[in-house]
Structures are given as structure tokens and as C-alpha cells.
Design an enzyme around this catalytic site. Structure first.
Site, PDB file in Angstrom:
ATOM      1  N   TYR A 143      -1.398  -0.175  10.294  1.00 47.88           N
ATOM      2  CA  TYR A 143      -1.529  -0.801   8.966  1.00 47.88           C
ATOM      3  C   TYR A 143      -0.345  -0.410   8.079  1.00 47.88           C
ATOM      4  O   TYR A 143       0.291  -1.259   7.454  1.00 47.88           O
ATOM      5  CB  TYR A 143      -2.854  -0.335   8.359  1.00 47.88           C
ATOM      6  CG  TYR A 143      -3.074  -0.663   6.905  1.00 47.88           C
ATOM      7  CD1 TYR A 143      -3.457  -1.939   6.511  1.00 47.88           C
ATOM      8  CD2 TYR A 143      -2.938   0.325   5.919  1.00 47.88           C
ATOM      9  CE1 TYR A 143      -3.691  -2.227   5.176  1.00 47.88           C
ATOM     10  CE2 TYR A 143      -3.174   0.048   4.592  1.00 47.88           C
ATOM     11  CZ  TYR A 143      -3.548  -1.235   4.213  1.00 47.88           C
ATOM     12  OH  TYR A 143      -3.773  -1.518   2.897  1.00 47.88           O
ATOM     13  N   SER A 153       0.866  -1.188   0.000  1.00 47.37           N
ATOM     14  CA  SER A 153       0.000   0.000   0.000  1.00 47.37           C
ATOM     15  C   SER A 153       0.900   1.235   0.000  1.00 47.37           C
ATOM     16  O   SER A 153       2.013   1.197   0.556  1.00 47.37           O
ATOM     17  CB  SER A 153      -0.863   0.028   1.259  1.00 47.37           C
ATOM     18  OG  SER A 153      -1.463   1.302   1.421  1.00 47.37           O
TER      19      SER A 153
HETATM   20  N1  LIG Z   1      -8.661  -0.750  -1.418  1.00 47.98           N
HETATM   21  C1  LIG Z   1      -7.653   0.089  -1.243  1.00 47.98           C
HETATM   22  O1  LIG Z   1      -7.806   1.320  -1.329  1.00 47.98           O
HETATM   23  C2  LIG Z   1      -6.265  -0.440  -0.997  1.00 47.98           C
HETATM   24  C3  LIG Z   1      -5.202   0.487  -1.019  1.00 47.98           C
HETATM   25  C4  LIG Z   1      -3.915   0.028  -0.791  1.00 47.98           C
HETATM   26  C5  LIG Z   1      -3.686  -1.320  -0.576  1.00 47.98           C
HETATM   27  N2  LIG Z   1      -4.732  -2.202  -0.542  1.00 47.98           N
HETATM   28  C6  LIG Z   1      -4.426  -3.612  -0.312  1.00 47.98           C
HETATM   29  O2  LIG Z   1      -5.010  -4.404  -1.319  1.00 47.98           O
HETATM   30  C7  LIG Z   1      -5.283  -5.705  -0.806  1.00 47.98           C
HETATM   31  C8  LIG Z   1      -6.713  -6.105  -1.109  1.00 47.98           C
HETATM   32  O3  LIG Z   1      -7.583  -5.154  -0.548  1.00 47.98           O
HETATM   33  P1  LIG Z   1      -9.057  -4.906  -1.112  1.00 47.98           P
HETATM   34  O4  LIG Z   1      -9.259  -3.449  -1.072  1.00 47.98           O
HETATM   35  O5  LIG Z   1      -9.271  -5.641  -2.383  1.00 47.98           O
HETATM   36  O6  LIG Z   1      -9.916  -5.572   0.068  1.00 47.98           O
HETATM   37  P2  LIG Z   1     -11.370  -6.262   0.068  1.00 47.98           P
HETATM   38  O7  LIG Z   1     -12.187  -5.808  -1.061  1.00 47.98           O
HETATM   39  O8  LIG Z   1     -11.863  -6.080   1.465  1.00 47.98           O
HETATM   40  O9  LIG Z   1     -11.012  -7.816  -0.147  1.00 47.98           O
HETATM   41  C9  LIG Z   1     -10.227  -8.469   0.789  1.00 47.98           C
HETATM   42  C10 LIG Z   1     -10.116  -9.928   0.402  1.00 47.98           C
HETATM   43  O10 LIG Z   1      -9.280 -10.607   1.344  1.00 47.98           O
HETATM   44  C11 LIG Z   1     -10.004 -11.660   1.970  1.00 47.98           C
HETATM   45  N3  LIG Z   1      -9.489 -11.799   3.327  1.00 47.98           N
HETATM   46  C12 LIG Z   1      -9.451 -10.854   4.304  1.00 47.98           C
HETATM   47  N4  LIG Z   1      -8.880 -11.350   5.417  1.00 47.98           N
HETATM   48  C13 LIG Z   1      -8.546 -12.643   5.131  1.00 47.98           C
HETATM   49  C14 LIG Z   1      -7.936 -13.685   5.863  1.00 47.98           C
HETATM   50  N5  LIG Z   1      -7.544 -13.514   7.147  1.00 47.98           N
HETATM   51  N6  LIG Z   1      -7.753 -14.883   5.258  1.00 47.98           N
HETATM   52  C15 LIG Z   1      -8.150 -15.082   3.984  1.00 47.98           C
HETATM   53  N7  LIG Z   1      -8.719 -14.128   3.233  1.00 47.98           N
HETATM   54  C16 LIG Z   1      -8.928 -12.925   3.810  1.00 47.98           C
HETATM   55  C17 LIG Z   1     -11.473 -11.237   1.848  1.00 47.98           C
HETATM   56  O11 LIG Z   1     -12.384 -12.318   1.882  1.00 47.98           O
HETATM   57  P3  LIG Z   1     -13.057 -12.857   3.259  1.00 47.98           P
HETATM   58  O12 LIG Z   1     -13.443 -11.659   4.055  1.00 47.98           O
HETATM   59  O13 LIG Z   1     -14.195 -13.702   2.814  1.00 47.98           O
HETATM   60  O14 LIG Z   1     -11.970 -13.677   3.904  1.00 47.98           O
HETATM   61  C18 LIG Z   1     -11.439 -10.650   0.435  1.00 47.98           C
HETATM   62  O15 LIG Z   1     -11.427 -11.665  -0.536  1.00 47.98           O
HETATM   63  C19 LIG Z   1      -4.930  -5.660   0.675  1.00 47.98           C
HETATM   64  O16 LIG Z   1      -3.609  -6.153   0.832  1.00 47.98           O
HETATM   65  C20 LIG Z   1      -4.949  -4.176   0.995  1.00 47.98           C
HETATM   66  O17 LIG Z   1      -4.113  -3.859   2.089  1.00 47.98           O
HETATM   67  C21 LIG Z   1      -6.021  -1.793  -0.740  1.00 47.98           C
END
Ligand SMILES: NC(=O)c1ccc[n+]([C@@H]2O[C@H](COP(=O)([O-])OP(=O)(O)OC[C@H]3O[C@@H](n4cnc5c(N)ncnc54)[C@H](OP(=O)(O)O)[C@@H]3O)[C@@H](O)[C@H]2O)c1
Length: 251
Positions: free
Chosen positions: A154, A141
């Protein structure tokens, strides 16, 4: 040049929603076999059906060693190998100053965001990648690059992931490449409070590209890093943030 992943086999953690689902879909469309992993079977099933291309799913908590080990084993068995591991699942259970964080939430953030990527990479390396090579992509991130009033815990885990990426890239070369993508604000559930409604429009103005990110913006970068076109790229952090981190200091 169209980037292809034909014949490659991938695991994407957190592949049921958001960025992970976007990556899994892009991999499948580029010709890879994909196994997606997250905790909830129903969401996984729906996502696998949407992704198509015979996408397989396995329910597991990424922070649990036994589940991780059995998932990597089952995925390798099903696909006949493993060429790409995307450590995408993450947790952000605490918002507030680091000085006030309670230890259970501190430890959970480290477990899911730092320990799990190490564990999954160890399992992939020991099971097959040490012999057959591969590409590991960690999803970090831009929070890794700067302090934050409420997301310091985080951000610290994502900074640790940058170091982990560099360290493992040096240790596993030339057999396995390890890189990290640092997304800016992407429109997913994870970050909904930061972009929903008028707030999103205000934030988008701070990005030189004048819009927020979509999962596809990260997915295309992941396809590139997973592909043979990136065969001389390892240990790098690729910021994908619409220019947010290079904006003028005055905004
Ligand atoms: N969205 C942003 O703005 C942003 C910005 C910078 C970085 N990121 C990074 O991008 C990545 C994905 O984020 P996202 O925004 O796509 O999140 P999201 O839409 O909330 O999706 C998260 C995914 O991870 C799974 N997950 C969460 N905890 C888990 C666990 N303990 N074991 C297995 N699966 C788990 C969730 O499914 P379940 O809940 O069913 O397990 C879901 O499939 C993360 O590393 C986040 O830090 C996101």
C-alpha cells in the site's frame, strides 16, 4: 479569510464514506457543485442526501476504464464543466511483508491506487481541463514516506502517487494544478483496525497533537488546495497528520 468554491464543479471518488464524504460535504458547503462516485448505490444515495446542496452520485468502480469514462462524461454534462477532481478512492487488500504478496492483490492495489488516479486525471484533462483549467487533488498517505512491516505494498502505491502528482503537475502546468494530501491515521472504516478501542488511544499519544485525525481535518486541506487561494501551489505533498511524521525519534 473564508475559503469559497462558488461556481466550481467537483468530482470526488470514494465520496460515499470517510474522507471522501468529508471532502464532498466541505466542498458543497463552500459553494461547489459535487458529484460523488463509489461502487455501492445505496451508500452513495444516503451520502448524497446527507451532503445536501443538490449533491449528485454515480456508481462506478474507479479502476474500470469504461465506467470512469462514462462517469466523467455524465458529471461534466450534469454540472456544465469540471474544475476539481479528487482522486480519493483506494484499496488495501493485502497486509503482510511485500516479499510474500500474491500477484492478484499486488495488481489490484496498483490498479486502484496508481492507475485509476492517472486514468481519471487523463479523462478530466482531455474532456475539459486542458481548455478550462482545474485542480486535481490526489489522496495519498503518510505510508508513502516510510517502510512498514505489513503495509509496504500500500505504501509503495502511495509513494508512486506522490511521483505521479509531481510529474503531472509539471506536465499540466500552468493550466491545471495537481497536489497530493498525505493523511496520517484518520478515524474511518478503512483504518478501523488501527484505531478502534484502546489501540486508538495508544496511537493518539504518538501524535504531537495528541489525537487521531477526523475526515474534516483532510477536508479543510482539500478545500484550500481546490480554491483560488492555492493558485500558486502545484506538485506539492501536504502532510496532514497531527505532527506524526515530525515526532521525536524517542516518541
Ligand atoms: N483512514 C486513514 O487512516 C487513511 C490514512 C491515510 C490515507 N488514507 C487514504 O484516504 C483515502 C480514503 O480513505 P478512507 O479512510 O476515507 O476510506 P473508507 O472510509 O473506506 O472509504 C473509501 C471510499 O472509497 C470507495 N471505494 C473503495 N474502492 C473503490 C473502487 N474500487 N471504486 C470506487 N470507489 C471505491 C468506498 O465506497 P465503496 O466501497 O462503496 O466503493 C468509499 O466511498 C484513501 O485514498 C486512503 O488510502 C486513509
Amino acid at each position: 479569510m473564508e475559503l469559497r468554491l462558488d461556481g466550481k464543479r467537483a468530482i470526488v471518488t470514494g465520496g460515499s464514506r470517510g474522507i471522501g464524504k468529508g471532502i464532498a460535504k466541505a466542498f458543497a458547503q463552500a459553494g461547489a457543485q459535487v458529484v460523488i462516485v463509489s461502487r455501492k448505490p445505496e451508500t452513495l444515495q444516503e451520502a448524497a442526501a446527507e451532503i445536501g446542496h443538490d449533491c449528485h452520485w454515480i456508481a462506478a468502480n474507479v479502476g474500470d476504464y469504461e465506467s470512469a469514462a462514462s462517469t466523467v462524461e455524465a458529471a461534466v454534462e450534469r454540472m456544465g464543466g469540471l474544475d476539481i477532481l479528487v482522486n480519493n478512492a483506494a484499496a488495501n487488500p493485502y497486509a503482510g511483508p511485500m516479499i510474500d504478496v500474491d500477484l492478484p492483490r499486488w495488481e489490484k492495489t496498483i490498479q486502484v491506487n496508481v492507475t485509476a488516479p492517472l486514468m481519471w486525471t487523463q479523462l478530466a484533462w482531455r474532456r475539459t481541463m486542458n481548455q478550462h483549467g482545474g485542480s486535481v487533488i490526489n489522496i495519498g498517505s503518510v505510508g508513502a514516506l516510510k517502510t512498514s512491516r505489513i503495509l509496504g505494498v500500500y505504501g509503495m502505491t502511495k509513494a508512486a502517487l506522490v511521483y505521479q502528482t509531481e510529474q503531472l503537475a509539471a506536465e499540466l502546468a500552468p493550466t491545471v494544478r495537481v497536489n497530493t494530501i498525505l493523511p496520517g491515521l484518520i478515524k474511518t472504516d478503512f483504518a478501523r483496525v488501527l484505531w478502534e478501542g484502546e489501540r486508538g488511544d495508544e496511537v493518539a499519544k504518538l501524535y504531537p497533537m495528541k489525537r487521531l485525525g477526523e475526515p474534516d481535518d483532510i477536508a479543510t486541506a482539500a478545500v484550500y488546495l481546490a480554491s483560488d487561494a492555492a493558485s500558486w501551489i502545484t506538485g506539492q505533498r501536504l502532510v496532514v497528520d497531527g505532527g506524526g511524521t515530525i515526532n521525536f525519534a524517542e516518541g
